[in-house]
Design a protein around this motif. Structure first.
Motif, PDB file in Angstrom:
ATOM      1  N   VAL A   1       0.837  -1.203   0.000  1.00  0.00           N
ATOM      2  CA  VAL A   1       0.000   0.000   0.000  1.00  0.00           C
ATOM      3  C   VAL A   1       0.874   1.256   0.000  1.00  0.00           C
ATOM      4  O   VAL A   1       0.612   2.220  -0.728  1.00  0.00           O
ATOM      5  CB  VAL A   1      -0.950  -0.007   1.213  1.00  0.00           C
TER       6      VAL A   1
ATOM      7  N   ASN B   1       0.487   3.709  -3.125  1.00  0.00           N
ATOM      8  CA  ASN B   1      -0.553   4.650  -2.722  1.00  0.00           C
ATOM      9  C   ASN B   1      -0.586   5.892  -3.615  1.00  0.00           C
ATOM     10  O   ASN B   1       0.452   6.468  -3.943  1.00  0.00           O
ATOM     11  CB  ASN B   1      -0.344   5.079  -1.267  1.00  0.00           C
ATOM     12  N   ASP B   2      -1.801   6.291  -4.014  1.00  0.00           N
ATOM     13  CA  ASP B   2      -2.007   7.492  -4.834  1.00  0.00           C
ATOM     14  C   ASP B   2      -2.937   8.429  -4.066  1.00  0.00           C
ATOM     15  O   ASP B   2      -4.155   8.260  -4.087  1.00  0.00           O
ATOM     16  CB  ASP B   2      -2.631   7.103  -6.173  1.00  0.00           C
TER      17      ASP B   2
ATOM     18  N   ASP C   1      -7.684   9.526  -2.976  1.00  0.00           N
ATOM     19  CA  ASP C   1      -8.235   9.368  -1.627  1.00  0.00           C
ATOM     20  C   ASP C   1      -9.318  10.407  -1.348  1.00  0.00           C
ATOM     21  O   ASP C   1      -9.188  11.261  -0.481  1.00  0.00           O
ATOM     22  CB  ASP C   1      -7.121   9.494  -0.583  1.00  0.00           C
TER      23      ASP C   1
ATOM     24  N   ARG D   1      -7.126  -1.919  -0.379  1.00  0.00           N
ATOM     25  CA  ARG D   1      -6.524  -0.632  -0.716  1.00  0.00           C
ATOM     26  C   ARG D   1      -5.453  -0.803  -1.790  1.00  0.00           C
ATOM     27  O   ARG D   1      -5.333   0.017  -2.711  1.00  0.00           O
ATOM     28  CB  ARG D   1      -5.929  -0.002   0.553  1.00  0.00           C
TER      29      ARG D   1
ATOM     30  N   ASN E   1      -5.447   0.898  -5.523  1.00  0.00           N
ATOM     31  CA  ASN E   1      -4.355   1.766  -6.003  1.00  0.00           C
ATOM     32  C   ASN E   1      -3.837   1.370  -7.379  1.00  0.00           C
ATOM     33  O   ASN E   1      -3.257   2.197  -8.086  1.00  0.00           O
ATOM     34  CB  ASN E   1      -3.193   1.746  -5.000  1.00  0.00           C
TER      35      ASN E   1
END
Length: 517
Positions: free
Chosen positions: A304, A308-309, A313, A369, A373
């Motif tokens: 993650v 992660n971007d 979010d 998650r 992503n």
């Protein structure tokens, strides 16, 4: 509404049938259960006649608060063995009931996750994918929860449903209240410790909900507000009514035997010394670092972080994850409280099997998650994940349960017949149990004989000395039985030096003590 209910029931049935088909449910085996399972069957026999008001026995000498799980198992015995004869033994009917109950919990969790997702394209696929991931993780760390009738496994999916419902409550949603009430009712019936743990989780949920509501400036999602109560009055009333129904047996027991079970639970809490907080935290940590599971959890967290971007979010995506994470935190706080005050021996890890739900959901959220992503949740992706999880789960649940040795002892019918020959003049055999050696072999067999006898309509013995709750109160010798014609025996799992004339019954030694009176 009816369409949604039909879809839910169909989903629950399909999941339950999947577990029955691929799991170890023994439909064609002649099972004669012993040990804990036989002790449960003694209570289930009363549940089948709607006479049961207590839960299963505790090793510390009391019954747990209520019979909800036992009535579910009794329903399985009635439907699958008594009525349809689709299984060869009553105990198999109980196992089938566990499979269907697990299907209910899994379908309910999936339905609630769908509601918790934002109303956008792909929301249903995302919720189905999350549910499938959770099922797969569970199959890895606790495959016996799917069809295992042992109570430490029965709590697992009920606790999972309650935890997810707490997440919905933190979001200020009312559409999870009914599931919260049903899962809460089963848990409160299942184990005395849940009386405290669920209260802590609900208190934490209300605090988190209030904090998030003030932070967002949204009064409509604040549970402790007039607006919320007025808008959801009917749903809240239904949920409260469900919980009250589950508590009726406990209330009746309290009235009939005042001060009742709650006083027994409080006495147990006072009788043993509280564990140190650091030891309780270490106990909780065991369920996070169990073998390969801890490595998987760490790998998912790293994945993650790498993928992660933050631009993706948005609030609608983060809100369910945040609420579920807070629910997991509340469950951990409650579990540590339980480990400090409610566990008398921290070496007995089976008392915390239900807590595997928390790291399982944590790994599920991390895996979900990670997928979010790198791709967008679509129906084809959800199908691929579901097929992979179904294949893995089918392989896992097809393994024999760890306690399968207690599922069947083929000596039980002959042992029952042998003890009946020891009866005298229409009385019962009075047994004094030897607890000095190999007690762990004596009681499982004897309680298996008792359960078999109860199904036959006649238990051929009563217990005078060294009676324990595992045999149920009805097995304790009454004054009339002691005054009437009987033969008395010392029953031991090992030969007793200096005693002769033993009758061997399924490896147990029955030594005559006195002649018929």
């Amino acid at each position: 509404m009816l369409k949604g209910l039909a879809a839910f029931l169909l989903s629950a049935l399909c999941v339950g049938l999947f577990i029955i088909v691929f799991g170890q449910t023994f439909p064609s085996a002649q099972l004669h259960e012993v040990g804990d399972f036989a002790a449960n069957s003694l209570l289930i026999a009363d549940a089948k006649h709607l006479k049961l008001l207590v839960g299963h026995y505790s090793r510390v000498g009391f019954n747990h608060p209520g019979p909800a799980f036992l009535y579910a198992l009794a329903a399985g015995e009635i439907v699958f063995f008594d009525l349809t004869h689709s299984v060869a033994s009553p105990f198999s009917g109980q196992i089938h009931a566990v499979a269907l109950l697990s299907g209910f919990w899994i379908a309910a969790i999936g339905t609630l996750l769908i509601r918790m997702q934002p109303a956008t394209r792909g929301a249903t696929a995302a919720a189905v994918l999350t549910t499938a991931l959770f099922v797969g993780v569970t199959a890895y760390i606790n495959y016996q929860a799917f069809a295992g009738p042992w109570f430490p496994h029965l709590y697992y999916f009920a606790f999972a449903a309650f935890t997810v419902s707490v997440g919905a409550l933190i979001m200020g949603r009312a559409d999870g209240l009914v599931l919260l009430a049903v899962s809460l009712g089963f848990l409160l019936n299942g184990h005395a410790s849940f009386l405290g743990m669920t209260g802590i989780m609900l208190a934490c949920a209300l605090i988190a909900n209030t904090w998030l509501s003030f932070r967002s400036g949204s009064n409509g999602t604040r549970v402790l507000s007039r607006h919320y109560l007025a808008s959801n009055f009917r749903t809240i009333a239904v949920a409260l009514a469900i919980v009250v129904i589950f508590l009726i047996p406990l209330a009746i027991q309290t009235i009939l035997h005042f001060p009742g079970p709650l006083a027994e639970y409080a006495a147990f809490g006072r009788a043993h010394k509280a564990n140190r907080l650091v030891d309780a935290a270490r106990f909780a940590g065991l369920f996070w670092s169990n073998g390969l599971f801890g490595i998987l959890l760490g790998a998912a967290a790293c994945a993650v972080l790498v993928t992660n971007d933050p631009a993706r979010d948005n609030e609608s995506r983060v809100a369910p994850e945040r609420a579920l994470s807070l629910a997991l935190a509340s469950a951990t706080a409650a579990f540590v409280f339980y480990a400090v005050f409610g566990v008398d021996d921290l070496s007995l890890t089976y008392v915390g099997i239900f807590y595997y739900v928390v790291p399982a959901l944590a790994l599920t959220l991390l895996a979900k998650r990670f997928l979010d992503n790198v791709t967008v949740a679509t129906a084809p992706i959800a199908v691929i994940v579901c097929v992979a999880v179904a294949t893995f789960t089918a392989i896992r649940i097809h393994q024999p349960p760890e306690n399968v040795s207690q599922y069947n002892d083929p000596r039980i019918p002959a042992a029952y017949t042998a003890i009946r020959t020891l009866e005298a003049g229409g009385g019962v055999a009075v047994l004094d149990l030897d607890g000095s050696a190999d007690w762990e072999r004596l009681w499982p067999i004897l309680v298996g004989i008792e359960a078999y006898g109860k199904r036959q309509g006649s238990v051929p013995f009563c217990i005078a000395q060294n009676w324990q709750l595992v045999f149920t109160r009805s097995a304790r010798c009454t004054p009339d039985e002691m005054r009437g014609p009987h033969r008395r025996f010392l029953v031991s799992a090992v030969p007793k030096e200096g005693l002769t004339g033993a009758v061997n019954v399924s490896g147990l030694f029955f030594y005559p003590r006195e002649s018929a009176e």
